[in-house]
Enzyme design. Structure first.
Site, mmCIF file in Angstrom:
data_model
loop_
_atom_site.group_PDB
_atom_site.id
_atom_site.type_symbol
_atom_site.label_atom_id
_atom_site.label_comp_id
_atom_site.label_asym_id
_atom_site.label_seq_id
_atom_site.Cartn_x
_atom_site.Cartn_y
_atom_site.Cartn_z
ATOM 1 N N CYS A 1 -58.150 67.948 -41.065
ATOM 2 C CA CYS A 1 -58.371 68.747 -39.832
ATOM 3 C C CYS A 1 -59.250 69.956 -40.185
ATOM 4 O O CYS A 1 -59.637 69.722 -41.267
ATOM 5 C CB CYS A 1 -57.221 69.122 -39.034
ATOM 6 S SG CYS A 1 -55.990 70.154 -39.935
ATOM 7 N N CYS B 1 -66.440 65.387 -40.617
ATOM 8 C CA CYS B 1 -66.062 64.860 -41.804
ATOM 9 C C CYS B 1 -66.950 64.032 -42.450
ATOM 10 O O CYS B 1 -67.355 62.814 -41.674
ATOM 11 C CB CYS B 1 -64.584 64.217 -41.425
ATOM 12 S SG CYS B 1 -64.113 63.629 -43.181
ATOM 13 N N CYS C 1 -57.987 65.671 -35.870
ATOM 14 C CA CYS C 1 -58.569 66.671 -34.740
ATOM 15 C C CYS C 1 -59.938 66.346 -34.663
ATOM 16 O O CYS C 1 -60.604 65.801 -35.543
ATOM 17 C CB CYS C 1 -58.441 68.018 -35.132
ATOM 18 S SG CYS C 1 -59.648 68.580 -36.470
#
Length: 138
Positions: A13, A92, A85
Site C-alpha cells: 500500500c 507499484c 490501495c
C-alpha cells in the site's frame, strides 16, 4: 517448482502503515503453514497505532513491524504481489521474480475521523474485511 515450499506473498500500500501491515499479520497468523507474508509501501512512513491496536484485539502482535519501502526487498522473488490501495495499484512497479500481481482495495482506516472509538472502529472493520478476503482467497 518445489510444491512443499511456502508461497511468498507481498502486500503493498502507499505508506505500509495500516492495510498492508494488517494483511501481512493476518496471512502469517491464519495461514503461515503455507505462506510467507511480507509488506511494503510505495512511500513508507510508520505502522499506525490503530492497526497495532486492532490486530492486538484478535491476538496478533504487529508492534515490532516497521514500515518498509519496496526497495527493502531488492530482487527477492515473490509468488504474488497484492496491492491493497488504489494509489499503490497505479504506481507499484513490476517486482522482479513475481509470478502474479493482483489488486484488492480496502478503504484506508488511517483517514477515519471522529472520536478515538470511531477511528478504532474503522480499523476493526478494515481488519475484518482483510481477514475475510484472505480466507476466501488463500
Amino acid at each position: 517448482m518445489d510444491t512443499n515450499r511456502k508461497k511468498r506473498i507481498l502486500f503493498v500500500c502507499t505508506h505500509n502503515s495500516s492495510r498492508s501491515q494488517m494483511a501481512e499479520g493476518l496471512l502469517r497468523a491464519l495461514l503461515g503453514d503455507h505462506y510467507e507474508a511480507f509488506s511494503a509501501g510505495t512511500e513508507p512512513t510508520r505502522v499506525h497505532p490503530g492497526a497495532i491496536e486492532a490486530m492486538a484485539e484478535i491476538g496478533i502482535d504487529i508492534r515490532n513491524h516497521r514500515s518498509k519501502g519496496l526497495s527493502f526487498f531488492g530482487d527477492e522473488p515473490f509468488d504474488e504481489v497484492v496491492t491493497v490501495c488504489g494509489h499503490a495499484q497505479e504506481i507499484c512497479p513490476v517486482v522482479p521474480g513475481t509470478h502474479l500481481k493482483r489488486h484488492q482495495g480496502f478503504e484506508d482506516p488511517a483517514t477515519a475521523t471522529g472520536t478515538e472509538a470511531d477511528v478504532l472502529a474503522a480499523f476493526r472493520r478494515v481488519r475484518d474485511e482483510i481477514r475475510a478476503w484472505i480466507l476466501e482467497t488463500y
